[in-house]
Design an enzyme around this catalytic site. Structure first.
Site: not given
Ligand code: NDP
Length: 450
Positions: A14, A35, A51, A99, A115, A176, A341, A433
């Site tokens: 990213s 890459e 995920k 990408y 590289a 955890g 998050a 509400h």
């Protein structure tokens, strides 16, 4: 001296892709990127994106029973892992193509190769070719680490989870943190019997204690056999399964063991230290506020610097790097008040300080309740809305939400907190509400510290 490129980026995740693309298309710089694996990096190929799609897949598991409570008669179905996995990988292939195209359209020359650095302005590709550049950007990310216990090689990591030939009947997840907790929920939702070992006394260390407690409680209620103050002592192969001895002397056999015990920066073999680039103890590249290393022509962004290991942060570091180096606008990266998050079920969204981190007198506003949607059908799901407020300035210093879609909620609350909103600003905002998040603007009385 004439260089082959103005910028050579190592790593197509990213951060690296964003920096390369923007430098090339918006500043006219001559840019190359290497890459060694797949374009898109951890986030797109073996992290956030697959995920989150697995989170979506797993959340359907309670659909039929919840719908029944609302009067629907939907026959119980089964989850077809192979059908899902096939579609998942087709989507990842598509994204990798996006990408690659973004880079091509921006005029970035790409090398599908590892590289490494030769000197402050030169990189060497795997085939031995060398390329020179005025600036080199290291954006090589990180990799999962596995603890040094007997039989550790029998375990899988988050890199492997998207490629399983079949879902295991049972799994032991060790750790955890973000990854351990997210996959404990995902796999439970998909019907796998999940045991989770955490070596400390409560999962999600570093998050707000009340939020951690509620996430742990909800995970256990949904079927995760979460065990704390315990670790793996040794593992042995037992046919197709793995026999685990724990640090309490207990033994059990699992179809798979997943280590989600942290990630280390990818700096090994890059030849950074001999050039004068300083590394931290865990191998992370040391950089200043502008992502510059001790060697002026070499910069580093993203997980390889081990600051905030989050995709949007790597992207911002990449943008700030381009502003600093190619637009003549020195831009330090702003790491203050980053919302994030954890995609457990329910999710945990957080921005700012936890109650325990407060170094000044604070008031705590918090409420837990059973949300309407699941309370209606008699389910015990609970959510938490919590604000940490400075007594003196009244600023909301921290906001913690445990709820379905807390990730979506904290993105918006994050704007207010980043703007320096006070508790009174929250109070004068009219509630929407009926929603869960309306509680964030309707908490009138402090539960502590008033
Ligand atoms: P974390 O650092 O979040 O958690 C690692 C966990 O493994 C901790 O609970 C740690 O325990 C435990 N651990 C470490 N070493 C051992 C050991 N030897 N034996 C047993 N347990 C051990 O790492 P993750 O791998 O979960 O995630 C890496 C990073 O990726 C995250 O920090 C986050 O930045 C990013 N991420 C973000 C996500 C998101 O934004 N939703 C999702 C996934 C990853 P202890 O607490 O005691 O140190």
């Amino acid at each position: 001296m004439a260089f082959d490129y103005d910028l050579f980026v190592i790593g197509g995740g990213s951060g690296g892709v964003r920096a390369a693309r923007v430098a090339a298309s918006e500043t006219g710089a001559k840019v190359a990127l290497a890459e060694e694996d797949r374009y898109g990096g951890t986030c797109v190929i073996r992290g956030c994106v697959p995920k989150k799609l697995m989170v979506f897949a797993s959340e359907f598991s309670r659909l039929t029973s919840d719908a029944a409570g609302y009067g629907w008669d939907i026959p119980e179905g089964t989850f077809d892992w192979i059908a899902f996995r096939t579609r998942l990988h087709a989507e990842l292939d598509r994204l990798e193509g996006v990408y690659r195209r973004l880079l091509k359209n921006a005029g970035v020359e790409t090398f599908d190769s590892r590289a490494t650095l030769v000197d402050a302005h030169t990189v060497r590709l795997a085939n031995g070719d060398t390329k020179t550049a005025r600036h080199i950007l290291v954006a090589t990310g990180g990799h999962p680490t596995v603890p040094d216990v007997e039989g550790a090689e029998l375990a899988i990591t988050s890199n492997d989870i998207f490629h399983l030939d079949a879902l295991p009947d049972s799994i032991l997840i060790v750790g955890g943190g973000f990854i351990a907790c997210e996959f404990a929920c995902i796999l439970t939702g998909m019907g796998v019997k999940v045991t989770q070992f955490y070596r400390g006394s409560q999962i999600l260390r570093g998050f707000d204690d009340e939020a951690r407690d509620l996430v742990a409680e909800e995970m256990m209620r949904k079927g995760v056999d979460l065990r704390v103050n315990i670790n793996v002592a040794k593992m042995e192969s037992d046919g197709d399964a793995i026999h685990v001895t724990d640090t309490e002397g207990g033994t059990a056999t699992y179809s798979k063991v997943l280590f989600a015990t942290g990630r280390d920066p990818n700096t090994k073999g890059l030849n950074l230290e001999p050039l004068g680039v300083r590394l931290k103890k865990n191998g992370a590249v040391e950089v200043d506020a502008y992502s510059q290393t001790a060697v002026p022509s070499i910069y580093a962004i993203g997980d390889v610097t081990d600051r905030w290991n989050l995709t949007p942060v790597a992207i911002r570091e990449g943008m700030a790097f381009v502003d600093t180096v190619f637009r003549g606008k020195p831009t330090p990266v702003d790491h203050e008040l980053i919302p994030s998050a954890v995609f457990t079920q329910p999710e945990l969204g957080t921005v700012g300080i936890t109650e325990a981190e407060a170094t000044e007198p604070v008031e705590i506003y918090a409420t837990t309740f059973r949300p309407m949607q699941t309370a209606f059908i008699g389910a015990d799901d609970r959510v938490l809305m919590k604000l940490v407020v400075s007594k003196e300035t009244r600023r909301v210093l921290g906001c913690h939400i445990v709820a379905p879609n807390a990730g979506e909620m904290i993105q918006l609350a994050g704007i207010a907190v980043k703007m320096g909103a006070t508790k009174e600003d929250f109070d004068r905002t009219v509630a929407v509400h009926p929603t869960m998040s309306e509680e964030i603007v309707t908490m009138r009385t402090a539960v502590r510290g008033a």
